[in-house]
Design an enzyme around this catalytic site. Structure first.
Site, PDB file in Angstrom:
ATOM      1  CB  CYS A   1      -0.984  -0.057   1.166  1.00 22.97           C
ATOM      2  SG  CYS A   1      -2.443   0.946   0.851  1.00 22.97           S
TER       3      CYS A   1
ATOM      4  CG  HIS B   1      -3.434  -3.062   4.206  1.00 18.52           C
ATOM      5  ND1 HIS B   1      -2.525  -2.411   5.025  1.00 18.52           N
ATOM      6  CD2 HIS B   1      -3.993  -2.113   3.439  1.00 18.52           C
ATOM      7  CE1 HIS B   1      -2.549  -1.117   4.768  1.00 18.52           C
ATOM      8  NE2 HIS B   1      -3.436  -0.901   3.810  1.00 18.52           N
TER       9      HIS B   1
ATOM     10  CD  GLU C   1      -0.625  -5.191   6.380  1.00 22.44           C
ATOM     11  OE1 GLU C   1      -0.448  -5.791   5.302  1.00 22.44           O
ATOM     12  OE2 GLU C   1      -0.992  -4.002   6.439  1.00 22.44           O
TER      13      GLU C   1
END
Ligand code: GLN
Length: 196
Positions: free
Chosen positions: A74, A159, A161
């Site tokens: 990002c 994302h 994560e």
């Protein structure tokens, strides 16, 4: 883990789950001995200011030049692209999918991660507006590249994560396994101790 701003803690947690020992980097010396580096999502303008203020720009270029892998997610994608560090030959369009209200999730098949789609969380995400000839697009949304790789630099607009699916991080780690920086493993452990 570049830890100037953004969701670096979630990345560290994901990498720890894969058996890594993430080290938070805020100063150039903290890059010494690391095998790979993540630039997390967050606010690219803020992180860019932190990079400049911390004298990290040239050290990050040198890090990439050594062949060690970088992952930018990002805001990290934006920072690695041509408008900032220029470590991957892409131009990113910020907030390309609209602002926070337009944040969305999508199931994406990513080249190199098998047939099973990856749940991708987009938050005020960029897309890749232009890819240089040496850049490989690994996934697209509506015809726009959102995952790409050039040599030792991997970027994604979403994302990884924030979900339990760690395949993108695993791909990144497989890039690290193949670099000569393996010899720095003991130094990484030392840096982790000094930061704890
Ligand atoms: N829109 C942010 C930026 O430009 C990126 C958002 C994110 O990292 N989730 O910098």
């Amino acid at each position: 883990m570049l830890a100037l701003q953004g969701d670096f803690e979630a990345h560290s947690a994901a990498l720890s789950e894969l058996g890594c020992h993430p080290v938070e980097v805020r100063r150039p010396q903290q890059l010494d001995g690391l095998q790979a580096l993540v630039l997390p999502g967050g606010e690219s303008t803020t992180i860019a200011k932190g990079i400049a203020a911390g004298g990290l720009e040239q050290p990050l270029r040198d890090f990439a030049g050594s062949g060690r892998p970088l992952l930018g997610t990002c805001a990290g994608l934006i920072l690695l692209g041509c408008d900032h560090l220029g470590l991957i030959d892409i131009e990113a369009r910020r907030n390309a999918f609209g602002r926070q209200l337009k944040s969305f999730e999508a199931d994406l098949v990513v080249d190199g991660l098998g047939d099973e789609p990856l749940r991708a969380v987009f938050i005020r995400a960029p897309w890749i507006e232009r890819l240089g000839p040496d850049v490989e697009a690994l996934a697209e949304v509506d015809g726009h590249a959102v995952v790409a790789r050039q040599g030792n630099v991997l970027v994604c607009a979403f994302h990884p994560e924030l979900t339990d699916d760690l395949r993108l991080h695993a791909l990144f780690l497989s890039m690290a396994d193949r670099t000569p920086a393996d010899r720095h493993a003991s130094a990484v452990a030392g840096a982790a101790t000094s930061l704890s």
